[in-house]
Write an enzyme that holds these catalytic residues in place. Structure first.
Site, PDB file in Angstrom:
ATOM      1  CE  LYS A 185      45.331   9.284  70.740  1.00 32.68           C
ATOM      2  NZ  LYS A 185      46.456   9.703  71.505  1.00 32.68           N
TER       3      LYS A 185
HETATM    4  C1  LIG Z   1      47.363  10.740  70.976  1.00 31.71           C
HETATM    5  C2  LIG Z   1      48.240  11.418  71.927  1.00 31.71           C
HETATM    6  C3  LIG Z   1      48.315  12.813  71.992  1.00 31.71           C
HETATM    7  C4  LIG Z   1      47.513  13.754  71.119  1.00 31.71           C
HETATM    8  O1  LIG Z   1      47.523  13.436  69.799  1.00 31.71           O
HETATM    9  P1  LIG Z   1      46.655  14.184  68.698  1.00 31.71           P
HETATM   10  O2  LIG Z   1      46.933  13.365  67.494  1.00 31.71           O
HETATM   11  O3  LIG Z   1      47.164  15.568  68.595  1.00 31.71           O
HETATM   12  O4  LIG Z   1      45.212  14.189  69.095  1.00 31.71           O
HETATM   13  C5  LIG Z   1      49.120  13.377  72.972  1.00 31.71           C
HETATM   14  N1  LIG Z   1      49.818  12.609  73.836  1.00 31.71           N
HETATM   15  C6  LIG Z   1      49.774  11.264  73.790  1.00 31.71           C
HETATM   16  C7  LIG Z   1      50.553  10.492  74.801  1.00 31.71           C
HETATM   17  C8  LIG Z   1      49.006  10.621  72.824  1.00 31.71           C
HETATM   18  O5  LIG Z   1      48.978   9.285  72.772  1.00 31.71           O
END
Ligand SMILES: *Cc1c(COP(=O)(O)O)cnc(C)c1O
Length: 375
Positions: A185
């Protein structure tokens, strides 16, 4: 596929936690949360152990429970829908807009009008729009429609920290917004997430629920509600706080990589490059996803690049077509035309804020080769 953008500030912060001997529930959690809420301009931000955990908490705060229905899109990461199912509720997948891949407000309104006259109208609880790939969904329109039907809005902003729609930061207009800090991210804490909200009662519950249901916002020794261990440890919080100190630089580095891709790929007619929608006044780049003309072309490109040692990902295989969700729909998933078309044609290229110009050119050359071989 991706690489974190970290430096001496992050190493120093994580080292300080190690030397302090305080590995959980310490000063870095507070610092990270303060920086997040100051950046977003929301009155609260509660850090949690993952974006998925944040979605679970936010939907629970929205009153979602067994048998309820939550409207969302299927062109997303599976966590979006999983959080709904954790609460015993079911997702209603609404199709997306072709340009952005985000929940269509027009189709949302149509669907809500139909559902509101149906037998399950009392079960409708919330709308969960996703800001896919960092591109803001039309949250103003979605809010207006949701209010009309008395539903809460939880933004899945896990891919969109820093994005702005009509000069307003994503994650500030819904009842709550969830961010994710996995290593790919825009900002990372290793594993981690956060829920931002202006609603103090919701935030009080988030702090209670993330810490095993302890009273007084998680501070008491007594357990007054059913909670979870969704705490973010101090190493992660320190990493996040240091990353927040560099947030503009992190976003600018990703913007630079996206601009390099655009420059290198702009003349290729057989693929569509990611576009920035008219309402998007700031795009916070999460991934670089191209669209091929067909599934066949997309798969060919992916295999061709893999043969040159370049990874790619199918982004996304729609949630409603995943085996678990097919089963949940008793083997008869409701067709979603745009979602399925996008799912068949989309391919994510390697992307990060620390890619060199040379690396982008290597991917671009291979992609050029793939298209020539496919012709
Ligand atoms: C990354 C992501 C999440 C959360 O992911 P985690 O791995 O639990 O931190 C939720 N929704 C979307 C659209 C994502 O890209």
């Amino acid at each position: 596929m991706s690489a974190p953008d970290t430096g001496p500030a992050e190493a120093e912060a994580v080292g300080r936690v190690l030397r302090s001997g305080r590995f959980s529930q310490g000063p870095f959690l507070e610092e990270f949360e303060r920086r997040l809420r100051e950046y977003l301009g929301t009155s609260t931000a509660t850090a949690v152990s993952s974006g998925t955990a944040g979605l679970h908490l936010a939907l629970r705060a929205a009153g979602v429970g067994p048998g309820d229905l939550v409207l969302t899109s299927s062109f997303s990461f599976v966590a979006t829908a999983n959080a709904i199912v954790y609460l015993g509720a079911r997702p209603i997948f609404v199709d997306v807009e072709r340009e952005t891949g985000n929940l269509s407000p027009v189709l949302l309104e149509e669907r809500l009008k139909r559902e509101a006259n149906g037998p399950s109208s009392a079960r409708l609880k919330a709308v969960l729009p996703v800001h896919v790939f960092g591109q803001p969904a039309d949250i103003e329109a979605i809010n207006r429609i949701a209010r009309q039907f008395g539903l809460s809005v939880v933004e899945d902003a896990c891919e969109a920290l820093g994005s702005e729609s009509r000069d307003v930061k994503v994650g500030t207009l819904g009842d709550a917004a969830v961010f994710g800090f996995y290593p790919n991210k825009q900002l990372t804490t290793g594993e981690g997430g956060a829920v931002a909200t202006r609603r103090e009662d919701w935030a009080e519950n988030f702090r209670c629920w993330r810490n095993q249901g302890r009273g007084r916002g998680g501070r008491d020794a007594t357990h007054v509600q059913l909670g979870y261990n969704y705490r973010l440890d101090e190493f992660s919080a320190a990493l996040g706080a240091a990353q927040m100190g560099r947030i503009e630089e992190l976003l600018a580095n990703r913007e630079r990589t996206a601009a390099l891709y655009r420059r290198e790929l702009a003349d290729l007619e057989e693929i569509e490059l990611p576009s920035v929608a008219a309402g998007t006044t700031r795009m916070s780049w999460f991934v670089y996803v191209i669209r091929a003309r067909s599934r066949k072309a997309r798969d060919f490109i992916g295999e061709f690049l893999a043969g040159r040692g370049i990874p790619t990902r199918v982004y996304f295989e729609p949630i409603h077509l995943q085996p678990f969700y097919r089963e949940l729909a008793q083997g008869r998933p409701q067709p979603l035309r745009e979602t399925e078309r996008l799912g068949a044609r989309s391919l994510a290229l390697p992307f990060s804020g620390v890619m060199s110009e040379r690396q982008v050119q290597t991917v671009a050359e291979a992609l050029r080769g793939a298209l020539a071989a496919f012709r």
